[in-house]
Scaffold this motif. Structure first.
Motif, mmCIF file in Angstrom:
data_model
loop_
_atom_site.group_PDB
_atom_site.id
_atom_site.type_symbol
_atom_site.label_atom_id
_atom_site.label_comp_id
_atom_site.label_asym_id
_atom_site.label_seq_id
_atom_site.Cartn_x
_atom_site.Cartn_y
_atom_site.Cartn_z
ATOM 1 N N ASP A 220 53.923 -58.883 -64.613
ATOM 2 C CA ASP A 220 53.270 -57.979 -65.566
ATOM 3 C C ASP A 220 54.105 -56.709 -65.639
ATOM 4 O O ASP A 220 55.117 -56.584 -64.935
ATOM 5 C CB ASP A 220 51.824 -57.677 -65.150
ATOM 6 N N GLY A 221 53.664 -55.767 -66.481
ATOM 7 C CA GLY A 221 54.420 -54.538 -66.631
ATOM 8 C C GLY A 221 53.543 -53.304 -66.673
ATOM 9 O O GLY A 221 53.962 -52.265 -67.199
ATOM 10 N N VAL A 222 52.331 -53.412 -66.139
ATOM 11 C CA VAL A 222 51.395 -52.281 -66.090
ATOM 12 C C VAL A 222 51.041 -52.027 -64.629
ATOM 13 O O VAL A 222 50.648 -52.959 -63.916
ATOM 14 C CB VAL A 222 50.126 -52.584 -66.912
ATOM 15 N N ASP A 223 51.205 -50.778 -64.194
ATOM 16 C CA ASP A 223 51.009 -50.447 -62.779
ATOM 17 C C ASP A 223 49.659 -50.927 -62.261
ATOM 18 O O ASP A 223 49.571 -51.550 -61.194
ATOM 19 C CB ASP A 223 51.133 -48.932 -62.557
ATOM 20 N N GLU A 224 48.594 -50.611 -63.012
ATOM 21 C CA GLU A 224 47.258 -50.968 -62.551
ATOM 22 C C GLU A 224 47.112 -52.480 -62.418
ATOM 23 O O GLU A 224 46.520 -52.979 -61.455
ATOM 24 C CB GLU A 224 46.204 -50.423 -63.511
ATOM 25 N N ARG A 225 47.673 -53.224 -63.353
ATOM 26 C CA ARG A 225 47.562 -54.681 -63.304
ATOM 27 C C ARG A 225 48.356 -55.259 -62.139
ATOM 28 O O ARG A 225 47.922 -56.219 -61.492
ATOM 29 C CB ARG A 225 48.023 -55.293 -64.633
ATOM 30 N N LEU A 226 49.515 -54.706 -61.873
ATOM 31 C CA LEU A 226 50.306 -55.172 -60.735
ATOM 32 C C LEU A 226 49.572 -54.882 -59.428
ATOM 33 O O LEU A 226 49.576 -55.711 -58.502
ATOM 34 C CB LEU A 226 51.681 -54.506 -60.751
ATOM 35 N N ASP A 227 48.945 -53.710 -59.341
ATOM 36 C CA ASP A 227 48.153 -53.384 -58.145
ATOM 37 C C ASP A 227 46.988 -54.361 -58.000
ATOM 38 O O ASP A 227 46.677 -54.812 -56.887
ATOM 39 C CB ASP A 227 47.628 -51.946 -58.230
ATOM 40 N N GLN A 228 46.333 -54.672 -59.119
ATOM 41 C CA GLN A 228 45.227 -55.613 -59.060
ATOM 42 C C GLN A 228 45.703 -57.001 -58.644
ATOM 43 O O GLN A 228 45.028 -57.698 -57.895
ATOM 44 C CB GLN A 228 44.514 -55.683 -60.410
ATOM 45 N N ALA A 229 46.874 -57.408 -59.130
ATOM 46 C CA ALA A 229 47.400 -58.713 -58.747
ATOM 47 C C ALA A 229 47.567 -58.805 -57.235
ATOM 48 O O ALA A 229 47.222 -59.825 -56.612
ATOM 49 C CB ALA A 229 48.727 -58.974 -59.451
ATOM 50 N N GLU A 230 48.067 -57.746 -56.632
ATOM 51 C CA GLU A 230 48.211 -57.744 -55.178
ATOM 52 C C GLU A 230 46.842 -57.776 -54.503
ATOM 53 O O GLU A 230 46.645 -58.480 -53.509
ATOM 54 C CB GLU A 230 49.007 -56.519 -54.738
ATOM 55 N N ALA A 231 45.886 -57.026 -55.054
ATOM 56 C CA ALA A 231 44.537 -57.021 -54.479
ATOM 57 C C ALA A 231 43.871 -58.387 -54.596
ATOM 58 O O ALA A 231 43.031 -58.752 -53.762
ATOM 59 C CB ALA A 231 43.677 -55.956 -55.167
ATOM 60 N N PHE A 232 44.247 -59.152 -55.625
ATOM 61 C CA PHE A 232 43.690 -60.490 -55.819
ATOM 62 C C PHE A 232 44.524 -61.565 -55.123
ATOM 63 O O PHE A 232 44.357 -62.745 -55.381
ATOM 64 C CB PHE A 232 43.550 -60.796 -57.306
ATOM 65 N N GLY A 233 45.418 -61.149 -54.241
ATOM 66 C CA GLY A 233 46.083 -62.092 -53.351
ATOM 67 C C GLY A 233 47.435 -62.592 -53.783
ATOM 68 O O GLY A 233 47.954 -63.539 -53.175
ATOM 69 N N ALA A 234 48.049 -61.993 -54.826
ATOM 70 C CA ALA A 234 49.383 -62.441 -55.225
ATOM 71 C C ALA A 234 50.355 -62.269 -54.064
ATOM 72 O O ALA A 234 50.411 -61.199 -53.442
ATOM 73 C CB ALA A 234 49.867 -61.663 -56.437
ATOM 74 N N ASP A 235 51.128 -63.300 -53.786
ATOM 75 C CA ASP A 235 52.125 -63.211 -52.719
ATOM 76 C C ASP A 235 53.327 -62.374 -53.136
ATOM 77 O O ASP A 235 53.968 -61.734 -52.297
ATOM 78 C CB ASP A 235 52.584 -64.616 -52.323
ATOM 79 N N HIS A 236 53.637 -62.385 -54.433
ATOM 80 C CA HIS A 236 54.759 -61.613 -54.963
ATOM 81 C C HIS A 236 54.362 -61.088 -56.344
ATOM 82 O O HIS A 236 53.643 -61.765 -57.084
ATOM 83 C CB HIS A 236 56.012 -62.488 -55.113
ATOM 84 N N VAL A 237 54.823 -59.913 -56.687
ATOM 85 C CA VAL A 237 54.653 -59.410 -58.053
ATOM 86 C C VAL A 237 56.024 -59.046 -58.609
ATOM 87 O O VAL A 237 56.917 -58.615 -57.875
ATOM 88 C CB VAL A 237 53.709 -58.189 -58.119
#
Length: 375
Positions: A220-237
Motif C-alpha cells: 500500500d502507499g498510505v501510512d495509516e493503512r500500512l500501520d493497520q496492515a502490521e496491526a492485522f498481522g502482516a509479516d511484511h509491508v
C-alpha cells in the motif's frame, strides 16, 4: 396480516429509508413497516455501514441505479413470518435476536443456481434493485427497517460478537468475500501471499491468510493503512511510495521469497494497473485472486504472454456462496480478540447525516463509517 400493509389504514407504524434518486441525489422516504410473508422476516436495522460499493452507486459509477441503498448490516428481528423458526443454518431464532443477512438473494431457479453456483445467481440483486414504492419497501438496510425475503439467507449472531456491533455489520461483505475468494484460489499452510491493497478487503484477507498459516506481504502507499496492515498481522509491508516501480516491488517480493515470487497474489486495490503488476509478483505456477476490480469499463494495457509463460492460474470472486456468511461469523467470533477489527469502523453517523458520511468516505477522512438509525 400478510401481503400489502398499505391497505391496512394510515395508523400503521412507519419507517424511513435512504433512496438514491440519481447520482449524488439522496432522498429520505417513509413507508409503512410491512408484516412478513410466512417465510420472511422483518427486522429493525441496528447498524449499516458505508462500503466502497455504495460510494460507486452514489456517484453513478455502478450498474445499480435509482435504488434503496446499503448492504453491510446488522439487524434485530422484530417480526417473524409464521413459518420461520430457524436461521439459514438451523439455529432457532425469535424476536429480539441479532442477525446478519446476506445482502443478495439466491433464487434457486436460474441456470447458475441449478449448477450449484449460488455466488453467480442471475437474479442476485432482484430485490435490491426494486423501487421502494413496491411492497415491502425496505429492500436494503440504509433505513430503520430491513425485510429479509424468503430467498435471502440470514444467520444469528454468535454471542461473542454481541459487543462488536459495527464489526459484525461488516461481516457480510469484506470478510465473507475474502474468505470465499481465498478458499477458491487455495491458500495453503506455508504459502507466501502478497496482498495488493490494505483497505477493508485487504486487511480481512491478511487475517484470513494468517489464520490459514500463510506468510503475508501487504502493499500500500498510505501510512495509516500500512500501520493497520502490521496491526492485522502482516509479516511484511511494502510502501509503494518508497519502492516506486513494479520492478522494485517485484525485487522486494523475490527477496522475501528466496527469489521465487509469491505463491498467491490477492488484488484488492481496485486499480486496473494492480492486476498487471500482480502477475509480476508471483512465482511460476502461482495463483492469482482478482477481487478488487469490479467496475467494468476501466482498462489497462496487458501482455497475456506474461501470464501464459508463467503458468499463472487466475481466480475471480464477486459475491460468495450464501452460507459463507455463517462461516465468516464463526471465524470473526473466534478471532475478534486477536485482531483490531474495531479500527476498520472508525466513524459513526446518525442515519439522517448520511450525506456527511458519504462525503467523508469519499474524501477518505474515515476508513469506514457506520450508520445508526434513530431509536
Amino acid at each position: 396480516m400478510n401481503g400489502d400493509p398499505d391497505a391496512a389504514g394510515s395508523d400503521r407504524e412507519t419507517g424511513q429509508l435512504v433512496y438514491l434518486n440519481g447520482p449524488r441525489d439522496i432522498e429520505f422516504r417513509e413507508y409503512p413497516v410491512p408484516d412478513p410473508d410466512p417465510h420472511a422476516v422483518v427486522t429493525e436495522v441496528v447498524r449499516s455501514n458505508v462500503c466502497g460499493s455504495e460510494l460507486h452507486v452514489w456517484k453513478g459509477d455502478h450498474p445499480l441505479k435509482d435504488c434503496v441503498l446499503g448492504h453491510e448490516a446488522l439487524c434485530r428481528i422484530s417480526d417473524l413470518g409464521d413459518a420461520v423458526e430457524t436461521d439459514s443454518a438451523g439455529n432457532p431464532v425469535s424476536e429480539g435476536d441479532l442477525v446478519a443477512p446476506v445482502y443478495f438473494q439466491t433464487c434457486q431457479a436460474c441456470d447458475f443456481c441449478r449448477r450449484g453456483e449460488f455466488y453467480a445467481c442471475d437474479n442476485d440483486y432482484e430485490h435490491t434493485g426494486k423501487s421502494p414504492d413496491i411492497w415491502p419497501h425496505f429492500h436494503a438496510p440504509w433505513g430503520t427497517h430491513y425485510y429479509i425475503y424468503p430467498d435471502n439467507h440470514f444467520y444469528k449472531v454468535p454471542e461473542a460478537l454481541e459487543d462488536h456491533l459495527n464489526v459484525t455489520a461488516a461481516a457480510n461483505c469484506a470478510l465473507s468475500q475474502v474468505l470465499f475468494g481465498i478458499q477458491e484460489v487455495g491458500v495453503n499452510y506455508n504459502d507466501t501471499v502478497v496482498v495488493q491493497g490494505a483497505g477493508g478487503l485487504g486487511l480481512n484477507a491478511t487475517v484470513v491468510a494468517n489464520e490459514f498459516g500463510a506468510e503475508t506481504i501487504v502493499i500500500d502507499g498510505v501510512d495509516e493503512r500500512l500501520d493497520q496492515a502490521e496491526a492485522f498481522g502482516a509479516d511484511h509491508v511494502i510502501d509503494f511510495r518508497e519502492l516506486d516501480t513494479v520492478d522494485a516491488r517485484k525485487e522486494r517480493v523475490e527477496e522475501i521469497t528466496d527469489g521465487a515470487g509469491a505463491d498467491v497474489g490477492i488484488e484488492v486495490a481496485g486499480v486496473p494497473e494492480a492486476f498487471v503488476e500482480g502477475i509480476e509478483l508471483l512465482r511460476k505456477g502461482g495463483r492469482y485472486l482478482e477481487m478488487g476490480n469490479v467496475r467494468p469499463g476501466h482498462e489497462v494495457d496487458f501482455d497475456p504472454g506474461r501470464l501464459t509463460r508463467k503458468s499463472i492460474d487466475i481466480t475471480t470472486a464477486v459475491e460468495y456462496d450464501p452460507w459463507v456468511l455463517h462461516d465468516a461469523l464463526e471465524f470473526l467470533a473466534a478471532t475478534v480478540d486477536d485482531y483490531p477489527y474495531d479500527q476498520l469502523i472508525d466513524a459513526s453517523f446518525p442515519l439522517e447525516d448520511i450525506e456527511d458520511a458519504l462525503e467523508a468516505s469519499e474524501r477518505r477522512d474515515v476508513t469506514r463509517a457506520t450508520l445508526v438509525p434513530p431509536t
